[in-house]
Design a protein around this motif. Structure first.
Motif, PDB file in Angstrom:
ATOM      1  N   THR A  66       0.835  -1.213   0.000  1.00 20.60           N
ATOM      2  CA  THR A  66       0.000   0.000   0.000  1.00 20.60           C
ATOM      3  C   THR A  66       0.867   1.259   0.000  1.00 20.60           C
ATOM      4  O   THR A  66       0.598   2.228  -0.740  1.00 20.60           O
ATOM      5  CB  THR A  66      -0.917  -0.013   1.228  1.00 20.60           C
ATOM      6  OG1 THR A  66      -1.720  -1.202   1.210  1.00 20.60           O
ATOM      7  CG2 THR A  66      -1.844   1.187   1.208  1.00 20.60           C
ATOM      8  N   LEU A  69       2.353   1.662  -3.411  1.00 15.72           N
ATOM      9  CA  LEU A  69       1.342   2.152  -4.353  1.00 15.72           C
ATOM     10  C   LEU A  69       1.116   3.648  -4.179  1.00 15.72           C
ATOM     11  O   LEU A  69       0.973   4.386  -5.162  1.00 15.72           O
ATOM     12  CB  LEU A  69       0.036   1.381  -4.134  1.00 15.72           C
ATOM     13  CG  LEU A  69      -1.150   1.773  -5.035  1.00 15.72           C
ATOM     14  CD1 LEU A  69      -0.793   1.532  -6.493  1.00 15.72           C
ATOM     15  CD2 LEU A  69      -2.384   0.980  -4.651  1.00 15.72           C
ATOM     16  N   LYS A  73       1.719   6.430  -7.000  1.00 17.06           N
ATOM     17  CA  LYS A  73       0.676   7.389  -7.385  1.00 17.06           C
ATOM     18  C   LYS A  73       1.174   8.825  -7.301  1.00 17.06           C
ATOM     19  O   LYS A  73       0.867   9.667  -8.152  1.00 17.06           O
ATOM     20  CB  LYS A  73      -0.543   7.196  -6.487  1.00 17.06           C
ATOM     21  CG  LYS A  73      -1.351   5.937  -6.791  1.00 17.06           C
ATOM     22  CD  LYS A  73      -2.578   5.853  -5.908  1.00 17.06           C
ATOM     23  CE  LYS A  73      -3.425   4.637  -6.250  1.00 17.06           C
ATOM     24  NZ  LYS A  73      -4.627   4.560  -5.382  1.00 17.06           N
ATOM     25  N   ASN A 143       1.695   3.211 -14.881  1.00 14.89           N
ATOM     26  CA  ASN A 143       0.356   2.603 -14.883  1.00 14.89           C
ATOM     27  C   ASN A 143       0.450   1.076 -14.863  1.00 14.89           C
ATOM     28  O   ASN A 143      -0.335   0.396 -14.196  1.00 14.89           O
ATOM     29  CB  ASN A 143      -0.419   3.064 -16.118  1.00 14.89           C
ATOM     30  CG  ASN A 143      -0.858   4.520 -16.005  1.00 14.89           C
ATOM     31  OD1 ASN A 143      -1.049   5.030 -14.891  1.00 14.89           O
ATOM     32  ND2 ASN A 143      -0.998   5.202 -17.135  1.00 14.89           N
ATOM     33  N   ILE A 146       1.407   0.026 -11.370  1.00 16.14           N
ATOM     34  CA  ILE A 146       0.249   0.145 -10.467  1.00 16.14           C
ATOM     35  C   ILE A 146      -0.702  -1.039 -10.668  1.00 16.14           C
ATOM     36  O   ILE A 146      -1.233  -1.613  -9.708  1.00 16.14           O
ATOM     37  CB  ILE A 146      -0.473   1.483 -10.707  1.00 16.14           C
ATOM     38  CG1 ILE A 146       0.398   2.646 -10.211  1.00 16.14           C
ATOM     39  CG2 ILE A 146      -1.827   1.506 -10.006  1.00 16.14           C
ATOM     40  CD1 ILE A 146      -0.135   3.997 -10.578  1.00 16.14           C
ATOM     41  N   ALA A 147      -0.913  -1.428 -11.939  1.00 17.04           N
ATOM     42  CA  ALA A 147      -1.779  -2.579 -12.208  1.00 17.04           C
ATOM     43  C   ALA A 147      -1.200  -3.855 -11.600  1.00 17.04           C
ATOM     44  O   ALA A 147      -1.916  -4.683 -11.024  1.00 17.04           O
ATOM     45  CB  ALA A 147      -1.971  -2.743 -13.723  1.00 17.04           C
ATOM     46  N   LEU A 149       0.812  -4.029  -8.972  1.00 17.20           N
ATOM     47  CA  LEU A 149       0.662  -3.934  -7.527  1.00 17.20           C
ATOM     48  C   LEU A 149      -0.765  -4.276  -7.098  1.00 17.20           C
ATOM     49  O   LEU A 149      -0.984  -4.942  -6.085  1.00 17.20           O
ATOM     50  CB  LEU A 149       1.033  -2.533  -7.047  1.00 17.20           C
ATOM     51  CG  LEU A 149       2.532  -2.195  -7.095  1.00 17.20           C
ATOM     52  CD1 LEU A 149       2.746  -0.728  -6.729  1.00 17.20           C
ATOM     53  CD2 LEU A 149       3.318  -3.081  -6.140  1.00 17.20           C
ATOM     54  N   ARG A 150      -1.726  -3.796  -7.870  1.00 19.79           N
ATOM     55  CA  ARG A 150      -3.114  -4.127  -7.538  1.00 19.79           C
ATOM     56  C   ARG A 150      -3.358  -5.640  -7.646  1.00 19.79           C
ATOM     57  O   ARG A 150      -4.079  -6.230  -6.824  1.00 19.79           O
ATOM     58  CB  ARG A 150      -4.053  -3.373  -8.467  1.00 19.79           C
ATOM     59  CG  ARG A 150      -4.123  -1.870  -8.174  1.00 19.79           C
ATOM     60  CD  ARG A 150      -4.961  -1.152  -9.203  1.00 19.79           C
ATOM     61  NE  ARG A 150      -5.063   0.279  -8.870  1.00 19.79           N
ATOM     62  CZ  ARG A 150      -5.609   1.196  -9.677  1.00 19.79           C
ATOM     63  NH1 ARG A 150      -6.086   0.827 -10.863  1.00 19.79           N
ATOM     64  NH2 ARG A 150      -5.666   2.458  -9.303  1.00 19.79           N
ATOM     65  N   GLN A 152      -1.095  -7.962  -7.153  1.00 21.86           N
ATOM     66  CA  GLN A 152      -0.456  -8.572  -5.990  1.00 21.86           C
ATOM     67  C   GLN A 152      -1.306  -8.421  -4.738  1.00 21.86           C
ATOM     68  O   GLN A 152      -1.435  -9.350  -3.933  1.00 21.86           O
ATOM     69  CB  GLN A 152       0.924  -7.950  -5.766  1.00 21.86           C
ATOM     70  CG  GLN A 152       1.948  -8.316  -6.832  1.00 21.86           C
ATOM     71  CD  GLN A 152       3.299  -7.682  -6.572  1.00 21.86           C
ATOM     72  OE1 GLN A 152       3.472  -6.985  -5.585  1.00 21.86           O
ATOM     73  NE2 GLN A 152       4.244  -7.935  -7.466  1.00 21.86           N
ATOM     74  N   ILE A 153      -1.899  -7.245  -4.562  1.00 22.48           N
ATOM     75  CA  ILE A 153      -2.761  -7.018  -3.400  1.00 22.48           C
ATOM     76  C   ILE A 153      -3.971  -7.948  -3.447  1.00 22.48           C
ATOM     77  O   ILE A 153      -4.384  -8.526  -2.427  1.00 22.48           O
ATOM     78  CB  ILE A 153      -3.192  -5.539  -3.338  1.00 22.48           C
ATOM     79  CG1 ILE A 153      -1.987  -4.652  -3.012  1.00 22.48           C
ATOM     80  CG2 ILE A 153      -4.288  -5.339  -2.296  1.00 22.48           C
ATOM     81  CD1 ILE A 153      -2.285  -3.175  -3.060  1.00 22.48           C
ATOM     82  N   ALA A 154      -4.540  -8.130  -4.640  1.00 16.45           N
ATOM     83  CA  ALA A 154      -5.687  -9.037  -4.762  1.00 16.45           C
ATOM     84  C   ALA A 154      -5.288 -10.474  -4.420  1.00 16.45           C
ATOM     85  O   ALA A 154      -6.021 -11.201  -3.739  1.00 16.45           O
ATOM     86  CB  ALA A 154      -6.254  -8.967  -6.181  1.00 16.45           C
ATOM     87  N   GLU A 157      -4.925 -10.797  -0.667  1.00 18.36           N
ATOM     88  CA  GLU A 157      -6.239 -10.860  -0.021  1.00 18.36           C
ATOM     89  C   GLU A 157      -6.868 -12.243  -0.186  1.00 18.36           C
ATOM     90  O   GLU A 157      -7.466 -12.788   0.749  1.00 18.36           O
ATOM     91  CB  GLU A 157      -7.153  -9.779  -0.610  1.00 18.36           C
ATOM     92  CG  GLU A 157      -6.748  -8.356  -0.211  1.00 18.36           C
ATOM     93  CD  GLU A 157      -7.648  -7.317  -0.855  1.00 18.36           C
ATOM     94  OE1 GLU A 157      -8.432  -7.701  -1.745  1.00 18.36           O
ATOM     95  OE2 GLU A 157      -7.554  -6.138  -0.453  1.00 18.36           O
TER      96      GLU A 157
END
Length: 343
Positions: A66, A69, A73, A143, A146-147, A149-150, A152-154, A157
């Motif tokens: 986080t 990210l 950003k 970009n 960031i995609a 990283l998102r 990886q976060i998913a 989770e």
């Protein structure tokens, strides 16, 4: 009159051992249940501790991702601001170029100076366009990062949810296993206690109601004088006679106990607290008590009792049942105890 006294003595002998046997059985069952409960709690604590460590580690990774990210950003926003400034500068240069081109077309000013100015502006415009393209490439790369990283976060989770579901399943399995284990242990203890009661009842009938052979709790106790000469570990004639009766009862009982009950007869040797001189065959009471228990076990084996159903143990003088140094107390402490138990 003598017959009435004998009947009262028989009633006393019948009631008291049964009461002691029931109380001993209840205590053993409670101890078993407490042991299983503590073991289940220990395993559950270890399992939950491991899950907590995994959850903490996953939460730490999510926090790091986080923060990364947020930094990405912020960098993306700076590049977008820089691109906006470059585009504004480009628009200004385009405006100057148009204005100069208009002046050139109108014939105002020197043509050479105008051409030079136009060349400079064209070169500057090209540089600005290259800078704008590089900024656009960096924005595209950010970009993509960031995609990723998102994604990886998913994934983290999903792993966290799977770990929580697995933890809940493990806890349910541990609870069910503990319940079934408690039921099985209680049934096994009750069945073994029933055979122990039958065994003691048969011994009582075979060996008769003698003062120096008695039941104490869950053990059948022989005074050493019944089986051995003083200071010796070899069975005398009377002792071999008593062991013949014991072997007969054991062989009959072995036919009735189911094969899944892994029972053993534990033979415990005890002495009084009188020290040995050390000059004889045995140096101390440890050796004498162990030798007497082993002698009983070997004799029972010679009479056909399976060796894997017998255990010999020596306790020396360190487990007395009668306190004090009187002759009566010492006589009671010199003993052989038999206990039917599970291995």
């Amino acid at each position: 009159m003598a017959l009435a006294k004998n009947r009262r003595r028989e009633r006393t002998v019948d009631f008291w051992p049964g009461f002691v046997d029931a109380l001993s059985t209840l205590l053993m069952a409670i101890m078993f249940l407490l042991t299983v409960f503590v073991l289940a709690q220990f395993l559950l604590s270890r399992e939950i501790t491991g899950r907590d460590e995994v959850l903490n580690r996953l939460n730490s990774q999510i926090a790091e991702l986080t923060n990364l990210l947020a930094l990405e950003k912020s960098g993306n926003q700076d590049l977008e601001d820089q691109l906006a400034n470059l585009q504004s500068s480009l628009a200004a240069v385009e405006s100057d170029r148009s204005r100069l081109q208009q002046l050139l077309n109108d014939g105002a000013g020197s043509s050479a100076v105008a051409n030079a100015k136009v060349g400079e502006l064209t070169s500057e415009l090209s540089n600005q366009q290259q800078i704008s393209q590089r900024a656009a490439s960096q924005i595209e790369l950010l970009n993509q990062q960031i995609a990723a990283l998102r994604a990886q976060i998913a994934a983290v989770e999903q792993a966290l949810q799977a770990s929580e579901a697995k933890d809940a399943t493990s806890q349910a399995q541990i609870s069910d296993l503990g319940r079934r284990l408690n039921v099985a242990l209680a049934a096994r203890v009750q069945e073994l206690n029933r055979y122990r009661s039958d065994f003691f009842g048969r011994l009582r009938e075979i060996l008769s109601d003698r003062e120096n052979i008695r039941i104490v709790g869950d053990r059948f106790v022989f005074q050493s004088e019944v089986l051995f000469p003083v200071g010796a570990s070899e069975l005398d004639d009377a002792g071999r006679g008593e062991m013949d009766k014991l072997a007969m009862a054991l062989l009959e009982l072995a036919k009735e106990i189911p094969a899944e009950i892994n029972w053993v007869l534990r033979v415990d040797g005890h002495t009084d607290n009188s020290p040995l001189s050390g000059a004889g065959r045995y140096r101390d009471n440890w050796e004498l008590s162990s030798a007497r228990a082993t002698s009983v076990v070997k004799y029972l084996i010679s009479k056909g009792v399976p060796a894997n159903r017998l255990v010999a143990a020596g306790f020396g003088e360190f487990q007395p049942i009668a306190p004090g140094d009187t002759p009566e107390a010492k006589s009671q402490n010199r003993r052989i105890e038999l206990k039917l138990t599970e291995r």
